[in-house]
Design a protein around this motif. Structure first.
Motif, PDB file in Angstrom:
ATOM      1  N   VAL A 247      69.791 -31.747 -46.838  1.00  0.00           N
ATOM      2  CA  VAL A 247      70.493 -30.523 -47.225  1.00  0.00           C
ATOM      3  C   VAL A 247      69.693 -29.295 -46.822  1.00  0.00           C
ATOM      4  CG1 VAL A 247      71.409 -29.209 -49.180  1.00  0.00           C
ATOM      5  CG2 VAL A 247      71.632 -31.706 -49.129  1.00  0.00           C
ATOM      6  N   GLY A 248      68.361 -29.378 -46.909  1.00  0.00           N
ATOM      7  CA  GLY A 248      67.526 -28.237 -46.558  1.00  0.00           C
ATOM      8  C   GLY A 248      67.703 -27.815 -45.112  1.00  0.00           C
ATOM      9  N   LEU A 249      67.766 -28.797 -44.209  1.00  0.00           N
ATOM     10  CA  LEU A 249      67.970 -28.472 -42.798  1.00  0.00           C
ATOM     11  C   LEU A 249      69.346 -27.880 -42.549  1.00  0.00           C
ATOM     12  CD1 LEU A 249      66.342 -31.573 -41.038  1.00  0.00           C
ATOM     13  CD2 LEU A 249      65.376 -29.293 -41.332  1.00  0.00           C
ATOM     14  N   ILE A 250      70.344 -28.404 -43.248  1.00  0.00           N
ATOM     15  CA  ILE A 250      71.705 -27.876 -43.083  1.00  0.00           C
ATOM     16  C   ILE A 250      71.786 -26.432 -43.562  1.00  0.00           C
ATOM     17  CG2 ILE A 250      74.104 -28.131 -43.860  1.00  0.00           C
ATOM     18  CD1 ILE A 250      73.619 -31.145 -44.006  1.00  0.00           C
ATOM     19  N   GLU A 251      71.192 -26.166 -44.718  1.00  0.00           N
ATOM     20  CA  GLU A 251      71.226 -24.800 -45.250  1.00  0.00           C
ATOM     21  C   GLU A 251      70.429 -23.844 -44.370  1.00  0.00           C
ATOM     22  OE1 GLU A 251      69.831 -25.195 -49.226  1.00  0.00           O
ATOM     23  OE2 GLU A 251      71.780 -25.878 -50.010  1.00  0.00           O
ATOM     24  N   ALA A 252      69.308 -24.324 -43.816  1.00  0.00           N
ATOM     25  CA  ALA A 252      68.517 -23.480 -42.923  1.00  0.00           C
ATOM     26  C   ALA A 252      69.310 -23.128 -41.669  1.00  0.00           C
ATOM     27  CB  ALA A 252      67.215 -24.190 -42.549  1.00  0.00           C
ATOM     28  N   ALA A 253      70.044 -24.104 -41.126  1.00  0.00           N
ATOM     29  CA  ALA A 253      70.846 -23.839 -39.938  1.00  0.00           C
ATOM     30  C   ALA A 253      71.954 -22.843 -40.243  1.00  0.00           C
ATOM     31  CB  ALA A 253      71.434 -25.150 -39.414  1.00  0.00           C
ATOM     32  N   ARG A 254      72.582 -22.977 -41.406  1.00  0.00           N
ATOM     33  CA  ARG A 254      73.639 -22.038 -41.780  1.00  0.00           C
ATOM     34  C   ARG A 254      73.070 -20.637 -41.996  1.00  0.00           C
ATOM     35  NH1 ARG A 254      76.709 -26.050 -46.097  1.00  0.00           N
ATOM     36  NH2 ARG A 254      77.964 -27.210 -44.553  1.00  0.00           N
TER      37      ARG A 254
ATOM     38  N   LEU B  34      70.707 -19.337 -40.438  1.00  0.00           N
ATOM     39  CA  LEU B  34      70.424 -18.760 -39.127  1.00  0.00           C
ATOM     40  C   LEU B  34      71.698 -18.434 -38.350  1.00  0.00           C
ATOM     41  CD1 LEU B  34      67.411 -21.017 -38.092  1.00  0.00           C
ATOM     42  CD2 LEU B  34      67.331 -18.597 -38.738  1.00  0.00           C
ATOM     43  N   GLY B  35      72.849 -18.666 -38.982  1.00  0.00           N
ATOM     44  CA  GLY B  35      74.110 -18.274 -38.361  1.00  0.00           C
ATOM     45  C   GLY B  35      74.856 -19.391 -37.662  1.00  0.00           C
ATOM     46  N   ALA B  36      74.436 -20.628 -37.828  1.00  0.00           N
ATOM     47  CA  ALA B  36      75.116 -21.741 -37.173  1.00  0.00           C
ATOM     48  C   ALA B  36      76.470 -21.999 -37.823  1.00  0.00           C
ATOM     49  CB  ALA B  36      74.258 -23.004 -37.235  1.00  0.00           C
ATOM     50  N   GLY B  37      77.471 -22.252 -37.005  1.00  0.00           N
ATOM     51  CA  GLY B  37      78.788 -22.601 -37.512  1.00  0.00           C
ATOM     52  C   GLY B  37      78.855 -24.078 -37.892  1.00  0.00           C
ATOM     53  N   ARG B  38      80.016 -24.503 -38.418  1.00  0.00           N
ATOM     54  CA  ARG B  38      80.179 -25.895 -38.868  1.00  0.00           C
ATOM     55  C   ARG B  38      79.960 -26.876 -37.727  1.00  0.00           C
ATOM     56  NH1 ARG B  38      82.620 -28.720 -43.029  1.00  0.00           N
ATOM     57  NH2 ARG B  38      83.596 -30.696 -42.455  1.00  0.00           N
ATOM     58  N   GLY B  39      80.558 -26.584 -36.568  1.00  0.00           N
ATOM     59  CA  GLY B  39      80.392 -27.482 -35.419  1.00  0.00           C
ATOM     60  C   GLY B  39      78.958 -27.562 -34.955  1.00  0.00           C
ATOM     61  N   GLN B  40      78.250 -26.427 -34.952  1.00  0.00           N
ATOM     62  CA  GLN B  40      76.853 -26.425 -34.535  1.00  0.00           C
ATOM     63  C   GLN B  40      75.977 -27.192 -35.513  1.00  0.00           C
ATOM     64  OE1 GLN B  40      76.639 -22.066 -34.227  1.00  0.00           O
ATOM     65  NE2 GLN B  40      76.027 -22.316 -32.071  1.00  0.00           N
ATOM     66  N   VAL B  41      76.265 -27.050 -36.808  1.00  0.00           N
ATOM     67  CA  VAL B  41      75.490 -27.788 -37.824  1.00  0.00           C
ATOM     68  C   VAL B  41      75.655 -29.292 -37.626  1.00  0.00           C
ATOM     69  CG1 VAL B  41      75.315 -28.302 -40.290  1.00  0.00           C
ATOM     70  CG2 VAL B  41      75.510 -25.931 -39.520  1.00  0.00           C
TER      71      VAL B  41
END
Length: 261
Positions: free
Chosen positions: A157-164, A166-173
């Protein structure tokens, strides 16, 4: 030293197994039909791999030709089953309601023995290659799908939240975080899928299985030809070990971060 042990221990276990087999066969408690001597099985393997007195292998095909046809069927079935399974697993792991719908069906299919639906496939698809490949694909798909779905759901979850953040969209995550995190367990599911497909190969080759190792095993069993059955079993098992080793090597190259995130 560790590498020597890694090679020596499996070889030692094989030697112990062959010795125990020889002792049991030499004792004569079960008879040659039930427990043939290792040398008898070895000579049978040589006969199946050569042409002698005008007889070519088994039923006109050499051992490697039987193995090639079986591996071709397994490869086609595993490719179809794992591609479909991994795709379903990613979808199930990211869409909760889809997992709730599909997982019971996949579990139902996974618990069915291959023979339970193989005859239905023969009725629908005939006795050529289609039912064989379909059976192997259906055997492989649930394991790949369930393992992938579980791995995707367990992505950090930490990596997913960090990516979000930074502005990553659902597909990028999904592409850059979830799929790489799930890749090691996905490979485990693929290895299980290959094993399940292999365990179904004799059932897949019950009808019109010549050439094919499963067809050889089935035909030889009709005549209590135990040495040929054992050669077929060995061919399936050894080729399965080689393929599993290749998959593990690919996994190490494709997912070197296993256990590090």
């Amino acid at each position: 030293m560790a590498r020597v042990r890694l090679i020596a221990l499996p070889l030692l276990s094989v030697a112990v197994f062959v010795l125990a087999w020889q002792v049991l066969a030499a004792a004569g408690w079960c008879g040659e039909t039930f427990v043939p001597r290792p040398i008898t099985v070895w000579r049978t393997a040589i006969q199946l791999s050569t042409t002698r007195d005008g007889v070519r292998g088994y039923q006109g095909y050499l051992l490697w030709e039987h193995l090639y046809m079986t591996l071709r069927r397994v490869l086609a079935g595993v490719l179809i089953g794992t591609v479909a399974g991994v795709g379903l697993g990613i979808a199930m792991g990211t869409v909760g309601w889809l997992r709730a719908i599909l997982e019971p069906w996949l579990t139902f299919l996974r618990t069915l023995p291959p023979l339970a639906y193989f005859f239905l496939l023969v009725i629908w698809l005939g006795i050529d290659e289609a039912p064989k490949v379909t059976l192997l694909a259906l055997a492989a798909m649930p394991a790949a799908a369930i393992a992938t779905a579980a791995a995707v759901s367990a992505a950090p979850v930490g990596l997913i939240e960090a990516a979000r953040a930074l502005g990553a969209g659902r597909g990028q995550v999904i592409r850059d975080v979830v799929v790489p995190a799930a890749l090691p367990e996905t490979f485990t599911g693929i290895r299980l899928a290959v094993g399940l497909a292999y365990s179904s190969v004799v059932a897949a080759e019950l009808f019109n299985g010549m050439p094919g190792i499963g067809g050889v095993v089935k035909d030889a069993s009709n005549y209590n030809n135990t040495p040929v059955v054992l050669v077929g079993i060995a061919a399936i098992g050894i080729s399965g070990l080689v393929i599993d080793g290749l998959l593990r090597a690919i996994e190490r190259r494709a997912a070197p971060w296993r256990g590090k995130i």
